[in-house]
Design a protein around this motif. Structure first.
Motif, PDB file in Angstrom:
ATOM      1  N   ILE A   1     128.734   3.073  34.550  1.00 36.95           N
ATOM      2  CA  ILE A   1     127.986   3.659  34.805  1.00 36.95           C
ATOM      3  C   ILE A   1     127.787   3.799  36.200  1.00 36.95           C
ATOM      4  CG2 ILE A   1     125.657   2.275  34.804  1.00 36.95           C
ATOM      5  CD1 ILE A   1     126.278   6.404  34.502  1.00 36.95           C
ATOM      6  N   HIS A   2     128.450   2.411  37.237  1.00 37.74           N
ATOM      7  CA  HIS A   2     128.549   2.385  38.881  1.00 37.74           C
ATOM      8  C   HIS A   2     129.862   3.231  38.835  1.00 37.74           C
ATOM      9  CE1 HIS A   2     125.745  -1.023  37.117  1.00 37.74           C
ATOM     10  NE2 HIS A   2     127.129  -1.919  36.910  1.00 37.74           N
ATOM     11  N   SER A   3     130.509   2.609  38.144  1.00 30.22           N
ATOM     12  CA  SER A   3     132.224   3.534  37.984  1.00 30.22           C
ATOM     13  C   SER A   3     132.044   5.102  38.340  1.00 30.22           C
ATOM     14  CB  SER A   3     132.972   3.079  37.342  1.00 30.22           C
ATOM     15  OG  SER A   3     133.654   2.014  37.343  1.00 30.22           O
ATOM     16  N   PHE A   4     131.358   5.781  37.375  1.00 30.39           N
ATOM     17  CA  PHE A   4     130.742   6.670  37.045  1.00 30.39           C
ATOM     18  C   PHE A   4     130.366   7.506  38.277  1.00 30.39           C
ATOM     19  CE2 PHE A   4     128.291   9.989  35.741  1.00 30.39           C
ATOM     20  CZ  PHE A   4     129.007  11.285  35.267  1.00 30.39           C
ATOM     21  N   ILE A   5     129.674   6.803  38.448  1.00 32.28           N
ATOM     22  CA  ILE A   5     128.620   7.690  39.397  1.00 32.28           C
ATOM     23  C   ILE A   5     129.323   7.769  40.981  1.00 32.28           C
ATOM     24  CG2 ILE A   5     126.471   7.054  41.561  1.00 32.28           C
ATOM     25  CD1 ILE A   5     125.836   7.777  38.420  1.00 32.28           C
ATOM     26  N   GLU A   6     130.011   6.505  41.698  1.00 37.20           N
ATOM     27  CA  GLU A   6     130.467   6.591  42.028  1.00 37.20           C
ATOM     28  C   GLU A   6     131.905   6.907  42.153  1.00 37.20           C
ATOM     29  OE1 GLU A   6     133.115   3.059  45.337  1.00 37.20           O
ATOM     30  OE2 GLU A   6     131.803   2.053  44.112  1.00 37.20           O
ATOM     31  N   GLY A   7     132.661   7.397  41.169  1.00 36.73           N
ATOM     32  CA  GLY A   7     133.956   8.015  41.183  1.00 36.73           C
ATOM     33  C   GLY A   7     133.423   9.994  41.073  1.00 36.73           C
ATOM     34  N   LEU A   8     132.077   9.912  41.030  1.00 41.50           N
ATOM     35  CA  LEU A   8     131.686  11.410  41.146  1.00 41.50           C
ATOM     36  C   LEU A   8     131.331  11.821  43.098  1.00 41.50           C
ATOM     37  CD1 LEU A   8     128.555  12.804  38.489  1.00 41.50           C
ATOM     38  CD2 LEU A   8     130.513  13.582  39.132  1.00 41.50           C
TER      39      LEU A   8
ATOM     40  N   ASP B   1     124.968   0.714  29.336  1.00 37.68           N
ATOM     41  CA  ASP B   1     124.656   1.055  30.803  1.00 37.68           C
ATOM     42  C   ASP B   1     124.379   3.094  31.249  1.00 37.68           C
ATOM     43  OD1 ASP B   1     127.247   1.830  31.817  1.00 37.68           O
ATOM     44  OD2 ASP B   1     127.261  -0.224  31.713  1.00 37.68           O
ATOM     45  N   SER B   2     124.327   3.400  29.998  1.00 38.59           N
ATOM     46  CA  SER B   2     124.562   4.827  31.134  1.00 38.59           C
ATOM     47  C   SER B   2     122.771   5.443  31.006  1.00 38.59           C
ATOM     48  CB  SER B   2     125.510   6.070  30.071  1.00 38.59           C
ATOM     49  OG  SER B   2     124.692   5.595  28.493  1.00 38.59           O
ATOM     50  N   ARG B   3     122.654   4.178  30.363  1.00 35.90           N
ATOM     51  CA  ARG B   3     121.205   4.537  30.735  1.00 35.90           C
ATOM     52  C   ARG B   3     120.233   3.995  31.958  1.00 35.90           C
ATOM     53  NH1 ARG B   3     117.335   1.524  26.542  1.00 35.90           N
ATOM     54  NH2 ARG B   3     117.973   1.917  24.918  1.00 35.90           N
ATOM     55  N   LEU B   4     121.369   3.472  32.891  1.00 36.02           N
ATOM     56  CA  LEU B   4     120.737   2.783  34.137  1.00 36.02           C
ATOM     57  C   LEU B   4     121.470   3.830  34.894  1.00 36.02           C
ATOM     58  CD1 LEU B   4     122.178  -1.311  33.648  1.00 36.02           C
ATOM     59  CD2 LEU B   4     119.430  -0.252  33.616  1.00 36.02           C
TER      60      LEU B   4
ATOM     61  N   ASP C   1     120.442  -2.830  39.002  1.00 40.75           N
ATOM     62  CA  ASP C   1     119.951  -2.114  38.829  1.00 40.75           C
ATOM     63  C   ASP C   1     119.551  -1.886  37.267  1.00 40.75           C
ATOM     64  OD1 ASP C   1     121.551   0.124  39.863  1.00 40.75           O
ATOM     65  OD2 ASP C   1     123.245   0.194  38.434  1.00 40.75           O
ATOM     66  N   LEU C   2     119.518  -3.752  36.797  1.00 43.46           N
ATOM     67  CA  LEU C   2     118.823  -3.946  35.389  1.00 43.46           C
ATOM     68  C   LEU C   2     116.905  -4.551  36.017  1.00 43.46           C
ATOM     69  CD1 LEU C   2     119.201  -4.589  32.161  1.00 43.46           C
ATOM     70  CD2 LEU C   2     120.091  -6.991  33.579  1.00 43.46           C
TER      71      LEU C   2
END
Length: 460
Positions: free
Chosen positions: A85-92, A28-31, A117-118
């Protein structure tokens, strides 16, 4: 160990191997950009509704814009140990803004977040694939216009049946592809609803404005039911189905190409860049690209079956199984795009051997139906005319003749007195082609009308 969004509930966490098993970041990183877009619209709505302070919303929006640019420019690498990807963006965001960043998820679940997102991603990708199909159709129609009078046998049961033109055959392919394009665009219409604001399944007690979020993201409306919003993957099934049908069409076209490229047929000469050689046989020129396009059809059908199997036993609403939807769907879309990009130039650069095609119209008695219809025009009932034509074909076989034109008029009249000298012109392949001028037929003017109609549809 990567931080997970749900960590507050459980004291004991899965170990690294288990976390890797449940991670979807590789898929899901492409999202990433769609996730940021959805978050920005959500935050704008939260501020407008007074759920979070306007200055906090502005800070979040600014930082999300910065993250988007840094991802696009390659200044940020996506952490492959993140859960998704949701956790990654929110974590940043939280790392950069602290508690202000933590406001982003108010009134939202990952369930409706991944659903929006999808859909946002598909709203971008599906028109691109529809355009690939349109361009492929135009290539085939351009080729057809060059071959309106190029004779070739039409086949049923892979037996020579009736004379057609290469143009007629290419337009037949195009008609199938035009329907494929329609399927993708139809699916796009149905997926164009915004699930954001549905929460985990039952919306929120916060004063969310789902219509505002939908407008901000370019959707015409929000989804109707919050539970269905997070459970629904019909759009994934539709698109995987459209990909599978498209692949089946391309497979059948490539089967024709592979046959035509054999020495036995010799109808087509594929350009060298769309062929390969043999590691042992120096003489070989193999239609490997056509074969690979044909081969990938099994993969596309498998993607559809994967999604159907994934969904068929799930209770409504959201289940973690749904995480498995994206790998099959993304592969289906990627493969559809790749096969079209191979098929189109392969056909555009092909050379057709008109002499071999026309020669193949002699032998196999392609004119037999024309003989029967000749007798019908003379007043003989069709079933009787069919029987007479079949008897003539048997007579030719017994005499070692390859064509009814080799029979004398006297021999023909032994089967029916209705035969006359004008029959010989009627059964010439070129005449037979021109006489099939009904709508949809292979006569040059009929094929030109088909080309015009398909071009009109493709411009919609």
């Amino acid at each position: 160990m990567a931080q997970v969004l749900w960590s507050g509930r459980l004291e004991e966490k899965p170990d690294a191997e288990a976390l890797a098993f449940e991670s979807s970041i590789a898929v899901d990183s492409r999202l990433a950009q769609e996730d940021i877009t959805g978050s920005r619209a959500h935050v704008a709505m939260l501020a407008k509704q007074g759920i979070i302070p306007a200055e906090a919303a502005q800070a979040i929006d600014t930082e999300l814009g910065r993250i988007s640019r840094e991802l696009a420019e390659g200044k940020i690498s996506i952490d492959q140990e993140a859960e998704d990807i949701h956790s990654f963006i929110e974590g940043l965001l939280t790392e950069r803004l602290g508690d202000v960043g933590r406001m982003v998820h108010a009134g939202r679940s990952r369930n409706d977040q991944v659903a929006v997102d999808l859909r946002l991603y598909l709203k971008g990708v599906v028109p691109e694939i529809a355009e690939e199909i349109r361009a492929t159709c135009q290539t085939l129609l351009d080729l057809a216009e060059q071959h309106l009078e190029t004779l070739m046998p039409g086949y049923t049961h892979l037996q020579r049946a009736q004379p057609v033109s290469l143009a007629h055959h290419l337009v037949a392919w195009t008609a199938g592809l035009e329907r494929d394009r329609g399927r993708f665009l139809d699916a796009l219409t149905r997926l164009d609803e915004c699930p954001l604001g549905s929460g985990a399944l039952a919306t929120s007690t916060l004063t969310l404005d789902r219509y505002e979020t939908a407008r901000g993201l370019g959707f015409p409306r929000p989804t109707v039911n919050s539970m269905d919003s997070v459970a629904d993957r019909d759009f994934a099934l539709e698109l995987a189905g459209a990909c599978a049908i498209l692949a089946t069409h391309l497979s059948r076209f490539c089967e024709d190409v592979v046959l035509w490229a054999t020495e036995e047929f010799g109808f087509i000469n594929l350009a060298e860049q769309w062929s390969t050689g043999s590691s042992i046989m120096p003489q070989k020129k193999n239609p490997d690209f056509a074969e690979l396009i044909r081969g990938k059809t099994g993969r596309q059908i498998g993607n559809l079956v994967t999604l159907l199997t994934l969904l068929k036993g799930l209770p409504y609403a959201y289940d973690r199984d749904l995480q498995e939807d994206k790998e099959a769907l993304f592969d289906a879309l990627d493969t559809a795009r790749a096969t079209l990009r191979m098929f189109r130039p392969m056909m555009a650069t092909a050379q057709f051997r008109k002499d071999r095609m026309e020669a193949a119209c002699v032998g196999g008695f392609l004119e037999a139906t024309d003989v029967a219809e000749y007798l019908v025009r003379k007043g003989l009932p069709f079933r009787k005319a069919h029987e007479v034509a079949a008897q003539v074909v048997r007579d030719c076989g017994a005499a070692g003749q390859r064509s009814i034109a080799e029979r004398t008029l006297e021999e023909l009249r032994s089967r029916s007195e209705l035969f006359d000298a004008d029959l010989y012109e009627v059964i010439r392949p070129g005449t037979a082609l021109r006489n099939r001028s009904r709508s949809g037929g292979p006569a040059p003017e009929a094929v030109q009308a088909q080309i015009a109609e398909l071009r009109r549809r493709l411009e919609k």
